[in-house]
Write a protein that holds these residues in place. Structure first.
Motif, mmCIF file in Angstrom:
data_model
loop_
_atom_site.group_PDB
_atom_site.id
_atom_site.type_symbol
_atom_site.label_atom_id
_atom_site.label_comp_id
_atom_site.label_asym_id
_atom_site.label_seq_id
_atom_site.Cartn_x
_atom_site.Cartn_y
_atom_site.Cartn_z
ATOM 1 N N LEU A 58 0.830 -1.214 0.000
ATOM 2 C CA LEU A 58 0.000 0.000 0.000
ATOM 3 C C LEU A 58 0.865 1.264 0.000
ATOM 4 C CD1 LEU A 58 -3.040 0.705 0.062
ATOM 5 C CD2 LEU A 58 -2.809 1.051 2.532
ATOM 6 N N LYS A 59 0.526 2.173 -0.917
ATOM 7 C CA LYS A 59 1.237 3.449 -1.011
ATOM 8 C C LYS A 59 0.367 4.625 -0.596
ATOM 9 C CE LYS A 59 4.338 2.087 -4.788
ATOM 10 N NZ LYS A 59 4.777 2.395 -6.189
ATOM 11 N N ARG A 60 -0.954 4.536 -0.856
ATOM 12 C CA ARG A 60 -1.839 5.663 -0.591
ATOM 13 C C ARG A 60 -3.076 5.187 0.163
ATOM 14 N NH1 ARG A 60 0.709 6.427 -5.447
ATOM 15 N NH2 ARG A 60 -0.599 4.813 -6.381
ATOM 16 N N LEU A 61 -3.271 5.708 1.368
ATOM 17 C CA LEU A 61 -4.443 5.414 2.185
ATOM 18 C C LEU A 61 -5.280 6.685 2.241
ATOM 19 C CD1 LEU A 61 -6.052 3.519 4.029
ATOM 20 C CD2 LEU A 61 -4.603 4.281 5.937
ATOM 21 N N LEU A 62 -6.379 6.724 1.493
ATOM 22 C CA LEU A 62 -7.157 7.941 1.273
ATOM 23 C C LEU A 62 -8.569 7.737 1.807
ATOM 24 C CD1 LEU A 62 -6.006 8.437 -2.434
ATOM 25 C CD2 LEU A 62 -4.894 9.282 -0.364
ATOM 26 N N LEU A 63 -8.804 8.207 3.019
ATOM 27 C CA LEU A 63 -10.088 7.993 3.690
ATOM 28 C C LEU A 63 -10.686 9.296 4.173
ATOM 29 C CD1 LEU A 63 -9.073 4.869 5.847
ATOM 30 C CD2 LEU A 63 -10.251 4.876 3.638
ATOM 31 N N ASN A 64 -10.184 10.438 3.714
ATOM 32 C CA ASN A 64 -10.668 11.711 4.235
ATOM 33 C C ASN A 64 -12.104 11.986 3.799
ATOM 34 O OD1 ASN A 64 -8.917 11.877 1.783
ATOM 35 N ND2 ASN A 64 -9.770 13.934 1.640
ATOM 36 N N GLY A 65 -12.789 12.803 4.610
ATOM 37 C CA GLY A 65 -14.152 13.199 4.273
ATOM 38 C C GLY A 65 -15.178 12.121 4.499
ATOM 39 N N ASN A 71 3.213 6.193 1.483
ATOM 40 C CA ASN A 71 3.778 7.545 1.375
ATOM 41 C C ASN A 71 2.743 8.642 1.521
ATOM 42 O OD1 ASN A 71 2.624 8.251 -1.257
ATOM 43 N ND2 ASN A 71 4.094 6.820 -2.133
ATOM 44 N N ARG A 72 1.451 8.284 1.604
ATOM 45 C CA ARG A 72 0.411 9.303 1.783
ATOM 46 C C ARG A 72 -0.717 8.756 2.655
ATOM 47 N NH1 ARG A 72 -1.601 14.030 -0.816
ATOM 48 N NH2 ARG A 72 0.193 14.000 -2.224
ATOM 49 N N ILE A 73 -0.973 9.433 3.771
ATOM 50 C CA ILE A 73 -2.127 9.128 4.620
ATOM 51 C C ILE A 73 -3.028 10.352 4.625
ATOM 52 C CG2 ILE A 73 -2.934 8.738 6.968
ATOM 53 C CD1 ILE A 73 -0.536 7.075 7.532
ATOM 54 N N GLN A 74 -4.265 10.183 4.207
ATOM 55 C CA GLN A 74 -5.264 11.246 4.298
ATOM 56 C C GLN A 74 -6.481 10.685 5.041
ATOM 57 O OE1 GLN A 74 -4.129 13.709 0.214
ATOM 58 N NE2 GLN A 74 -6.215 12.999 0.529
ATOM 59 N N ILE A 75 -6.531 10.994 6.327
ATOM 60 C CA ILE A 75 -7.684 10.593 7.138
ATOM 61 C C ILE A 75 -8.376 11.820 7.697
ATOM 62 C CG2 ILE A 75 -6.686 8.358 7.772
ATOM 63 C CD1 ILE A 75 -6.073 9.723 10.533
ATOM 64 N N ASP A 76 -8.081 13.004 7.150
ATOM 65 C CA ASP A 76 -8.649 14.237 7.668
ATOM 66 C C ASP A 76 -10.157 14.288 7.461
ATOM 67 O OD1 ASP A 76 -7.171 14.329 5.078
ATOM 68 O OD2 ASP A 76 -8.286 16.174 4.764
ATOM 69 N N LYS A 89 8.929 5.092 6.807
ATOM 70 C CA LYS A 89 10.086 5.759 6.216
ATOM 71 C C LYS A 89 9.810 6.329 4.836
ATOM 72 C CE LYS A 89 12.372 4.721 9.875
ATOM 73 N NZ LYS A 89 12.559 5.776 10.912
ATOM 74 N N SER A 90 8.780 5.838 4.153
ATOM 75 C CA SER A 90 8.439 6.369 2.837
ATOM 76 C C SER A 90 7.421 7.504 2.916
ATOM 77 C CB SER A 90 7.885 5.255 1.939
ATOM 78 O OG SER A 90 8.836 4.226 1.755
ATOM 79 N N MET A 91 6.925 7.805 4.121
ATOM 80 C CA MET A 91 5.837 8.762 4.280
ATOM 81 C C MET A 91 6.253 10.170 3.872
ATOM 82 S SD MET A 91 2.774 9.442 4.991
ATOM 83 C CE MET A 91 2.418 7.735 5.420
ATOM 84 N N MET A 92 5.454 10.778 2.987
ATOM 85 C CA MET A 92 5.687 12.147 2.562
ATOM 86 C C MET A 92 4.556 13.078 2.984
ATOM 87 S SD MET A 92 7.215 11.568 -1.292
ATOM 88 C CE MET A 92 7.548 13.326 -1.490
ATOM 89 N N HIS A 93 3.318 12.579 2.975
ATOM 90 C CA HIS A 93 2.158 13.435 3.209
ATOM 91 C C HIS A 93 1.307 12.831 4.336
ATOM 92 C CE1 HIS A 93 3.219 15.322 -0.618
ATOM 93 N NE2 HIS A 93 3.340 14.099 -1.094
ATOM 94 N N LEU A 94 1.322 13.480 5.485
ATOM 95 C CA LEU A 94 0.596 12.994 6.649
ATOM 96 C C LEU A 94 -0.489 14.013 6.981
ATOM 97 C CD1 LEU A 94 0.702 10.569 8.562
ATOM 98 C CD2 LEU A 94 2.192 11.891 10.063
ATOM 99 N N HIS A 95 -1.718 13.741 6.530
ATOM 100 C CA HIS A 95 -2.840 14.664 6.689
ATOM 101 C C HIS A 95 -3.853 14.043 7.661
ATOM 102 C CE1 HIS A 95 -2.027 16.337 2.346
ATOM 103 N NE2 HIS A 95 -0.971 16.392 3.140
ATOM 104 N N SER A 114 9.556 12.804 14.232
ATOM 105 C CA SER A 114 10.690 13.510 13.629
ATOM 106 C C SER A 114 11.571 12.573 12.805
ATOM 107 C CB SER A 114 11.533 14.180 14.714
ATOM 108 O OG SER A 114 12.098 13.218 15.594
ATOM 109 N N GLU A 115 11.385 11.260 12.974
ATOM 110 C CA GLU A 115 12.170 10.278 12.220
ATOM 111 C C GLU A 115 11.651 10.087 10.797
ATOM 112 O OE1 GLU A 115 12.395 6.683 14.504
ATOM 113 O OE2 GLU A 115 12.708 7.770 16.377
ATOM 114 N N LEU A 116 10.541 10.758 10.467
ATOM 115 C CA LEU A 116 9.986 10.654 9.112
ATOM 116 C C LEU A 116 10.792 11.566 8.196
ATOM 117 C CD1 LEU A 116 6.174 10.702 9.984
ATOM 118 C CD2 LEU A 116 7.650 8.726 9.581
#
Length: 933
Positions: free
Chosen positions: A129-136, A154-159, A175-181, A196-198
């Motif tokens: 899994l690269k993108r977990l998109l559950l926002n809204g 690399n992308r979590i969107q649970i906002d 370690k691959s995470m770029m976008h933590l929303h 901070s280790e991200l």
């Protein structure tokens, strides 16, 4: 014909706003384990649009199941689900744990649906899994630790959900995470310093949660962090970590309304900083005079305790759009260099908000250009200089919406058929069907969009491999500090996009293959629509447009006939059959962001609605204290039969509360529509209503500081509704019995049954000032102008809150024995006898503070709308009174910005003594109207 059929299905689905994406390979078959998983996922979802109708038969990958993209990614002879894309498909229900069996999945996208329940921990099994998109959605519960061990994520969107509990420390393993929303939830506890280790993280959005403790200084060590956004959390007593001054990667630092103390750090060493927001804290001292980045567009230090002068270096920032320093203690003169030295050509504008300071001089006011707005209301200079009247008007300058000019309309397009005009050059124009895309900039680095519109258009068209004139930004609207915009993409030298081009463009957006420049920040995809899809293959018979029209007409006709038949059958059904039917109807209702409870869950939570669990009662029915299966305490409002059945207010409250997340608003946990019942399930608020306290139903009375604390917290909750909710909301029924107090006496505004959405901009960008509506509300709290004109505005809520303020001061009811509280207090105020009607149970109080509070309350209760302050002005004035109040540092500050009193400004009367937040005991009392309607 197969291609034509696929195009037709694609067009119909998009036209009904349930947009599927169908794509698959045509060889092999789907892994049987994944077929089983998809069927389990489907069985847990409610699909009122029948968007997943083709999930019932055939093979997922070879039969083009909606939203399924497959690849042959293993050497086992099977096709595997590579992407599950169900954006904005009107789905509800829950996420089945079997989703963890999709072993080759890279994108899981359920954005902008109505999914409830918890996030399955089994997602932690999908190592690809690269993108977990559950926002809204309406997801609740805690974040599974297992997600923190996904090596490729690399992308979590649970906002914009209702996720609670702490942020798992295991997320430091991503370690691959770029976008933590993870903004706009109910996350609590300390931000783990392990984040901070991200090292790859670019965006860390944690705003609008319930986080506390301190801000970890280790976050400054993140080498690629561009945006750190922590607004509207409660780091009470903490300072801005010193290491933040040395970070080199930040473009945006936003720590608004976080209860931070200490000094404003010197941030001149951050070379790329473009946006700084430290407003609504308790920062003190002078503003550093060191040079900031020349790229900075926005500086907000408003509503703090800053003193000294306005630094002259702020006038040497060529890209500055907004400087907000209002409501501090700044003195001296206003530097005219702001408009004399800055390049302000073209559509560039500058807002300088210096309201409510101690500024005494303004030179060269005559030379202020039209594109510079200077706000000086509430400064001594407004009394001493008569030539600056226009600069001294009270004003809350908000970002405005803009519209691009419509293109030339000489082509004679038939717009009723979905065609629009696209003028690619001055000599040629085409009638074409555009592709519509809605996006929202979640954390832009600008305050004004027009100067950057060209830059965005150039970037988008280059990335999409389109010509500049193929893109039309036809709407840009600020929603709080986010920017929503709608784009139209036109085909080049033809009337239609072909299917492959549509899929190519959609994939760029939905897979985030396009990263916007840092000035625009991250974006989210809201919708992707196409009016019609036409193939160029010549065929006989009806055109695709005609077929689409027939199909849509048939769907609408079928829906109408179905509704008529349903009403007829429901009238004929016996009572018990109607009740069993009720559950089926509830499953098709679109309700955002809340859990749909079964009747059995409600009965179990309340010991079958035992009288011992009842905590309130009103005209609507009874309120019970319940304990859910996970141990959560809730309040369950159970309607009497006939009181809320089919009630618009019932569904209004669900829909509006699901949009609002603020510490001073009561949270809606869920609802139940089953067995002939209608129930609303709220977070449990243990200390009853403000009306109960003022009526003397608590063992200990509320002193002045406690009452002021309640007023400020309630005002902040309503300010959030007016300015930060998406879209903004007018409450329409603010009253003392709709303000609840939690265990620390923090006020929470409740009951949204009568609320209305604020007016939205029309196509030309103009926003009406009011909503025309039938008058509803509670006598004594009703805005007189709304009552007479039926025009509901944000100032209607201001009036009602002003009445609540008068109740806090006097403990009188709004209307009692023919007396109106507003008239009574006004009369006493004008006669100089105001202190004779102050509630005697309040004990000793500072007379100067009470006098200012009375004055503010009466301003809120002016008959004329324009004479009342805005809600932001109300909050600002309450902050001033709060800071004046003695011994303020002894009061709990969960939701209110506070400051220890300066001993040189102690009011003349005696101060409140003792612990103002002693526990209030309601034992032995019957608390009526705990969750009133």
């Amino acid at each position: 014909m197969i291609l034509r059929a696929r195009l037709l299905l694609f067009a119909v689905a998009l036209a009904v706003s349930c947009p599927p994406l169908v794509w698959s390979s045509t060889t092999h078959s789907t892994d049987p384990a994944e077929v089983k998983a998809l069927r389990a996922i489907r069985s847990n979802l409610v699909d009122p649009c029948n968007n997943l109708n083709n999930w019932k038969s055939g093979d997922p990958c070879t039969s083009n199941w909606t939203g399924i993209i497959c690849q042959s990614t293993a050497n086992d002879g099977y096709l595997h689900v590579h992407e599950l894309l169900l954006l904005n498909s009107n789905l509800s229900g829950t996420l089945a744990p079997e989703v963890g069996l999709l072993s080759q999945l890279e994108t899981l996208d359920f954005m902008w649906n109505n999914i409830s329940g918890s996030i399955p921990k089994e997602i932690g099994n999908i190592t690809s899994l690269k993108r977990l998109l559950l926002n809204g959605n309406g997801l609740f519960g805690s974040l599974p630790d297992e997600i923190g061990f996904l090596p490729n994520l690399n992308r979590i969107q649970i906002d914009e959900n209702q996720i609670s509990g702490p942020i798992p420390k295991s997320f430091a393993n991503l370690k691959s995470m770029m976008h933590l929303h993870m903004n706009n939830n109910s996350l609590s506890g300390q931000i783990p310093h392990e984040l901070s280790e991200l090292s790859s993280a670019v965006h860390l959005l944690l705003d609008n949660n319930n986080l506390s403790g301190h801000i970890p200084p280790e976050l400054a060590q993140m080498p690629n962090l561009h945006i750190l956004q922590l607004d509207n959390n409660n780091f009470s007593g903490s300072t801005i970590p010193a290491p933040f001054a040395n970070t080199t990667s930040l473009y945006k630092l936003s720590l608004r309304n976080c209860s931070l103390q200490g000094a404003v750090p010197d941030l001149s060493a951050i070379p790329q900083l473009i946006y700084l927001d430290l407003g609504w804290n308790q920062l003190e001292g002078t503003i550093p005079s060191n040079k900031l980045s020349k790229n900075i567009t926005t500086i907000d230090l408003s509503n703090n305790l800053l003193n000294g002068s306005i630094p002259s270096n702020f006038s040497r920032l060529p890209k500055l759009q907004r400087l907000s320093l209002e409501n501090n203690k700044l003195s001296g003169s206003v530097p005219s260099a702001f408009w004399q030295n800055m390049p302000l050509s073209g559509n560039k504008s500058l807002i300088l908000d210096f309201q409510h300071n101690l500024l005494t001089e303004l030179s060269a006011a005559f030379s202020i250009p039209k594109n510079v707005t200077v706000l000086l209301y509430g400064n001594p200079v407004c009394l001493s200089q008569t030539d600056i009247f226009n600069l001294c008007k009270p004003m809350d300058k908000q970002p405005t919406s803009g519209r691009s000019p419509k293109s030339n309309s000489t082509c004679g397009c038939n717009t009723n058929s979905g065609y629009e005009i696209n003028q690619l050059s001055s000599s040629t124009c085409f009638c074409a069907m555009p592709l519509g895309i809605g996006i929202r900039l979640k954390s832009p680095g600008i305050s004004d969009f027009p100067p950057y519109k060209d830059n965005l258009e150039i970037f988008l068209t280059k990335r999409l491999n389109l010509y500049r004139d193929q893109l039309y930004v036809y709407s840009d609207i600020w929603e709080g500090r986010r920017l929503k915009m709608y784009l139209k993409l036109f085909p080049s030298n033809t009337s239609f996009f072909n299917e492959s081009e549509i899929l190519r463009i959609r994939e760029i957006y939905s897979n985030w293959e396009m990263t916007l420049p840092p000035i625009f920040g991250p974006y989210e995809l809201l919708n992707f629509t196409y009016a019609n899809v036409i193939t160029t293959t010549a065929t006989s018979g009806l055109s695709t447009i005609a077929i689409v029209g027939i199909v849509l007409g048939a769907c609408l006709g079928a829906a109408f006939i179905s509704a008529v038949v349903t009403v007829f059958i429901m009238r004929k059904l016996p009572r018990n059959q109607k009740r069993s039917k009720r559950r089926l109807l509830s499953s098709s209702i679109k309700i955002d962001g809340v859990k749909d409870f079964a009747f059995e869950e409600m009965a179990l939570a309340t010991s079958n609605f035992n009288s011992s669990t009842q905590i309130g009662e009103g005209g609507y029915g009874k309120v019970y204290k319940g304990v859910l299966a996970d141990g959560s305490l809730v309040a369950i409002k159970r309607a009497k039969e006939g009181s809320l059945q089919g009630s618009k207010e019932f569904f209004t409250e669900i829909q509006l509360l699901s949009r609002a997340h603020h510490r001073n608003l009561v949270s809606l946990v869920g609802y139940c529509i089953e067995e002939g019942e209608q129930m609303l399930v709220y977070e449990f608020i243990p200390n009853g209503t403000l009306r109960d306290h003022l009526a003397g139903k608590s063992k200990e009375p509320m002193n002045f500081s406690m009452r002021l604390h309640v007023a400020l917290a309630a005002a902040k909750g309503i300010l959030y509704l007016h300015t930060e909710a998406d879209p903004p909301i007018f409450h329409r029924d603010i009253k003392a019995s709709n303000i609840l107090l939690d265990s620390k006496l923090v006020a929470k505004v409740a009951d949204f049954g009568l609320s209305r959405l604020a007016p939205v901009p029309d196509f030309e960008g103009a926003t009406p000032d009011y909503v025309s509506t039938v008058v509803k509300g509670t006598p004594g709290y009703l805005d007189p102008e709304y009552f007479l004109t039926h025009k509901l505005t944000d100032k209607s809520d201001v009036y009602s809150l002003g009445v609540v303020f008068l109740e806090l001061l006097t403990a009188m009811k709004p209307i009692s024995h023919g007396k109106n509280i507003v008239r009574e207090v006004n009369s006493a105020y004008e006669s100089g006898d105001i202190f004779s009607i102050i509630d005697s149970r309040m004990g000793a109080y500072p007379s100067e503070c009470v006098g200012k509070f009375v004055s503010l309350a009466l301003k809120c209760c002016q008959d004329e709308t324009d004479m009342r302050p805005s809600m932001s002005e109300v909050v600002r004035e309450l902050e001033v009174i709060w800071r004046m109040t003695p011994e303020i540092d002894a009061i709990s500050t969960d939701s209110v910005v506070t400051e220890p009193l300066d001993t040189n400004t102690t009011p003349s009367s005696s101060s409140v003594t003792g612990n103002p937040f002693s526990t209030l005991d309601f034992s032995g009392n019957s608390i009526s109207n705990l969750y009133p309607r």
